[in-house]
Design an enzyme around this catalytic site. Structure first.
Site, PDB file in Angstrom:
ATOM      1  N   LYS A 197      35.150 -26.808  -7.576  1.00  0.00           N
ATOM      2  CA  LYS A 197      35.973 -25.939  -8.417  1.00  0.00           C
ATOM      3  C   LYS A 197      35.553 -24.504  -8.163  1.00  0.00           C
ATOM      4  O   LYS A 197      34.389 -24.146  -8.358  1.00  0.00           O
ATOM      5  CB  LYS A 197      35.788 -26.313  -9.883  1.00  0.00           C
ATOM      6  CG  LYS A 197      36.561 -25.409 -10.814  1.00  0.00           C
ATOM      7  CD  LYS A 197      36.544 -25.925 -12.233  1.00  0.00           C
ATOM      8  CE  LYS A 197      37.234 -24.956 -13.165  1.00  0.00           C
ATOM      9  NZ  LYS A 197      37.253 -25.447 -14.551  1.00  0.00           N
ATOM     10  N   ARG A 207      44.079 -19.642 -18.988  1.00  0.00           N
ATOM     11  CA  ARG A 207      43.205 -19.108 -20.043  1.00  0.00           C
ATOM     12  C   ARG A 207      44.029 -18.411 -21.108  1.00  0.00           C
ATOM     13  O   ARG A 207      43.697 -18.443 -22.291  1.00  0.00           O
ATOM     14  CB  ARG A 207      42.155 -18.178 -19.437  1.00  0.00           C
ATOM     15  CG  ARG A 207      41.182 -18.942 -18.541  1.00  0.00           C
ATOM     16  CD  ARG A 207      40.174 -18.021 -17.865  1.00  0.00           C
ATOM     17  NE  ARG A 207      39.402 -18.747 -16.867  1.00  0.00           N
ATOM     18  CZ  ARG A 207      38.599 -18.174 -15.985  1.00  0.00           C
ATOM     19  NH1 ARG A 207      38.457 -16.856 -15.975  1.00  0.00           N
ATOM     20  NH2 ARG A 207      37.928 -18.903 -15.110  1.00  0.00           N
ATOM     21  N   LYS A 219      32.604 -16.617 -14.487  1.00  0.00           N
ATOM     22  CA  LYS A 219      32.133 -17.997 -14.315  1.00  0.00           C
ATOM     23  C   LYS A 219      31.442 -18.212 -12.971  1.00  0.00           C
ATOM     24  O   LYS A 219      31.300 -19.338 -12.503  1.00  0.00           O
ATOM     25  CB  LYS A 219      33.317 -18.956 -14.502  1.00  0.00           C
ATOM     26  CG  LYS A 219      33.948 -18.876 -15.904  1.00  0.00           C
ATOM     27  CD  LYS A 219      34.888 -20.049 -16.202  1.00  0.00           C
ATOM     28  CE  LYS A 219      35.377 -20.003 -17.651  1.00  0.00           C
ATOM     29  NZ  LYS A 219      36.214 -21.175 -18.004  1.00  0.00           N
ATOM     30  N   GLU A 235      28.558 -30.562  -2.691  1.00  0.00           N
ATOM     31  CA  GLU A 235      28.963 -31.047  -4.018  1.00  0.00           C
ATOM     32  C   GLU A 235      29.608 -32.440  -3.910  1.00  0.00           C
ATOM     33  O   GLU A 235      29.419 -33.283  -4.782  1.00  0.00           O
ATOM     34  CB  GLU A 235      29.949 -30.074  -4.675  1.00  0.00           C
ATOM     35  CG  GLU A 235      29.338 -28.730  -5.085  1.00  0.00           C
ATOM     36  CD  GLU A 235      28.511 -28.798  -6.374  1.00  0.00           C
ATOM     37  OE1 GLU A 235      28.349 -29.905  -6.937  1.00  0.00           O
ATOM     38  OE2 GLU A 235      28.023 -27.743  -6.818  1.00  0.00           O
ATOM     39  N   LYS A 250      39.862 -27.747  -6.572  1.00  0.00           N
ATOM     40  CA  LYS A 250      40.666 -26.871  -7.429  1.00  0.00           C
ATOM     41  C   LYS A 250      40.322 -25.424  -7.163  1.00  0.00           C
ATOM     42  O   LYS A 250      39.129 -25.114  -7.124  1.00  0.00           O
ATOM     43  CB  LYS A 250      40.344 -27.235  -8.885  1.00  0.00           C
ATOM     44  CG  LYS A 250      40.975 -26.357  -9.916  1.00  0.00           C
ATOM     45  CD  LYS A 250      40.476 -26.748 -11.269  1.00  0.00           C
ATOM     46  CE  LYS A 250      40.997 -25.772 -12.277  1.00  0.00           C
ATOM     47  NZ  LYS A 250      40.438 -25.991 -13.577  1.00  0.00           N
ATOM     48  N   SER A 276      47.401 -23.060 -12.693  1.00  0.00           N
ATOM     49  CA  SER A 276      48.396 -22.247 -13.401  1.00  0.00           C
ATOM     50  C   SER A 276      48.893 -21.058 -12.573  1.00  0.00           C
ATOM     51  O   SER A 276      50.080 -20.743 -12.586  1.00  0.00           O
ATOM     52  CB  SER A 276      47.814 -21.769 -14.724  1.00  0.00           C
ATOM     53  OG  SER A 276      46.599 -21.071 -14.522  1.00  0.00           O
ATOM     54  N   TYR A 315      51.802 -28.701 -12.761  1.00  0.00           N
ATOM     55  CA  TYR A 315      52.714 -28.427 -13.879  1.00  0.00           C
ATOM     56  C   TYR A 315      54.153 -28.716 -13.473  1.00  0.00           C
ATOM     57  O   TYR A 315      55.038 -28.724 -14.311  1.00  0.00           O
ATOM     58  CB  TYR A 315      52.539 -26.972 -14.341  1.00  0.00           C
ATOM     59  CG  TYR A 315      51.109 -26.698 -14.772  1.00  0.00           C
ATOM     60  CD1 TYR A 315      50.657 -27.099 -16.026  1.00  0.00           C
ATOM     61  CD2 TYR A 315      50.196 -26.091 -13.911  1.00  0.00           C
ATOM     62  CE1 TYR A 315      49.341 -26.892 -16.417  1.00  0.00           C
ATOM     63  CE2 TYR A 315      48.883 -25.867 -14.279  1.00  0.00           C
ATOM     64  CZ  TYR A 315      48.458 -26.276 -15.533  1.00  0.00           C
ATOM     65  OH  TYR A 315      47.162 -26.081 -15.909  1.00  0.00           O
TER      66      TYR A 315
HETATM   67  C1  PBG Z   1      38.237 -25.160 -17.941  1.00  0.00           C
HETATM   68  C2  PBG Z   1      39.410 -25.362 -17.088  1.00  0.00           C
HETATM   69  C3  PBG Z   1      40.140 -24.333 -16.477  1.00  0.00           C
HETATM   70  C4  PBG Z   1      41.225 -24.924 -15.838  1.00  0.00           C
HETATM   71  C5  PBG Z   1      41.150 -26.299 -16.051  1.00  0.00           C
HETATM   72  N1  PBG Z   1      40.003 -26.559 -16.816  1.00  0.00           N
HETATM   73  C6  PBG Z   1      39.935 -22.867 -16.540  1.00  0.00           C
HETATM   74  C7  PBG Z   1      38.667 -22.299 -16.096  1.00  0.00           C
HETATM   75  O1  PBG Z   1      37.832 -22.937 -15.454  1.00  0.00           O
HETATM   76  O2  PBG Z   1      38.453 -21.131 -16.434  1.00  0.00           O
HETATM   77  C8  PBG Z   1      42.270 -24.156 -15.091  1.00  0.00           C
HETATM   78  C9  PBG Z   1      43.560 -24.836 -14.830  1.00  0.00           C
HETATM   79  C10 PBG Z   1      44.682 -23.945 -14.448  1.00  0.00           C
HETATM   80  O3  PBG Z   1      44.516 -22.734 -14.181  1.00  0.00           O
HETATM   81  O4  PBG Z   1      45.806 -24.468 -14.383  1.00  0.00           O
HETATM   82  N2  PBG Z   1      37.197 -25.996 -17.897  1.00  0.00           N
END
Ligand code: PBG
Length: 328
Positions: A197, A207, A219, A235, A250, A276, A315
């Site tokens: 990720k 968010r 993060k 990982e 992701k 997203s 989505y």
């Molecule tokens: C948080 C989480 C996030 C997403 C899925 N789980 C946001 C982040 O890590 O800040 C993002 C998914 C998306 O942007 O569609 N644990």
């Protein structure tokens, strides 16, 4: 002369030599929910809604009828319930456990996946528990966070979740969650690990949807640097070793090389999350009339599958499934 174009000549020939066929069975629908009694359109993600419990159950049923096997749930938690220790994340009667129970009761064959991370529950908006060190720097506590994640996973398993999906990127959490689930006899509950990720700007609209942006800092001490790919292999090997059942990359579209690398590294199923920001880019270009939505969305999903993903969180799941027309 050798003429590769012969293999592209007619629709019938093209359909026979097609290497990557999308199916609604490839899709996992991410769904947002909240405690309110009404549904709220999400302004940062046109066409996506934050559902009340009743609508969530109805919408998930529609998705399932279109041939989509699974949903993954993301809650917007009321501000008053957010604490530094994220205790609400394992409340047995919290929003997520109630949603799992309602979904499993209404749609027993639907696979329910839950997100394991603290950001919606944590007053700091981070995936883990936050502390400041003596120099005032923000520290995300790894091992203390894992204890809470384990409680959250067991809580979701008790409510009936089929798969828990840790998205927090703490070290060692897959092994700890596996042990916690097994200790409580949830040996059948699977772990879909967010293995690679990345610290991506593409999570911005998400968010906004959940009001879950970090209050302070970023993060980057737990999510991966977009510049790196060898780290994704590391990982992958760790998560496999720790007992993950499925792995995830992701975001998806900018990270096709990572999907392909993870695919070559593991024999486990690989998922990819079209996040997203990817949704928003395609959706807004289509809304402006600049791209053809159906064609470009199916192309983006085909590319993700071609790169090596067995499952795609998107989505667009419902739209894509209805375009593919395989529903009951
Ligand atoms: C948080 C989480 C996030 C997403 C899925 N789980 C946001 C982040 O890590 O800040 C993002 C998914 C998306 O942007 O569609 N644990």
């Amino acid at each position: 002369m050798i003429r590769p174009r012969r293999n592209r000549r007619t629709p019938a020939i093209r359909s026979m030599i097609c290497e990557t066929k999308l199916s609604s069975a490839d899709f996992i629908l991410p769904m947002f929910l909240h405690e309110d009694q009404v549904d709220t359109p999400i302004s940062s993600m046109p066409g996506v809604t934050r559902w009340c419990l009743e609508s969530l159950v109805r919408e998930a049923g529609e998705a399932h009828a279109l041939g989509i096997p699974a949903v993954v749930l993301f809650p917007k938690i009321e501000e008053s319930l957010k604490t530094p220790g994220a205790e609400e994340s394992y409340h047995s009667n919290g929003l997520i456990p109630r949603a799992i129970r309602a979904l499993k009761e209404a749609h027993p064959t639907l696979c329910v996946i839950t997100d394991i991370a603290l950001d919606p529950y944590n007053s700091d908006g981070h995936d883990g528990i936050v502390r400041r060190n003596s120099r005032g720097e923000l520290i995300i506590l790894n091992d203390e966070t894992i204890d809470v994640l384990c409680q959250q996973a067991v809580c979701h398993a008790r409510a009936g979740a089929d798969i828990v999906a840790p998205s927090d990127m703490m070290d060692g959490r897959v092994a700890a969650i596996r042990a916690a689930l097994d200790d409580e006899d949830f040996t059948d509950v699977s772990i879909l690990s967010y293995t690679a990720k990345y610290a991506s700007a593409l999570y911005g609209p998400f968010r906004g949807a959940l009001d879950s942006a970090p209050k302070d800092g970023d993060k980057k001490t737990y999510q991966m640097d977009p510049a790196n790919s060898r780290e994704a292999v590391r990982e992958t090997l760790l998560d496999e070793d720790e007992g993950a059942d499925m792995l995830m990359v992701k975001p998806a579209g900018f990270y096709l090389d990572i999907i392909s690398k993870v695919r070559e590294t593991t024999t486990l199923p690989v998922a990819a999350y079209q996040v997203s920001g990817e949704y928003l880019m395609l959706k807004s270009a289509a809304a402006g009339g600049w791209l053809d939505e159906r064609t470009v969305v199916l192309e983006s999903l085909t590319a993700i599958k071609r790169a090596g993903a067995d499952m795609i969180l998107t989505y667009f799941a419902k739209s894509a499934a209805s375009w593919l027309g395989e529903g009951k």
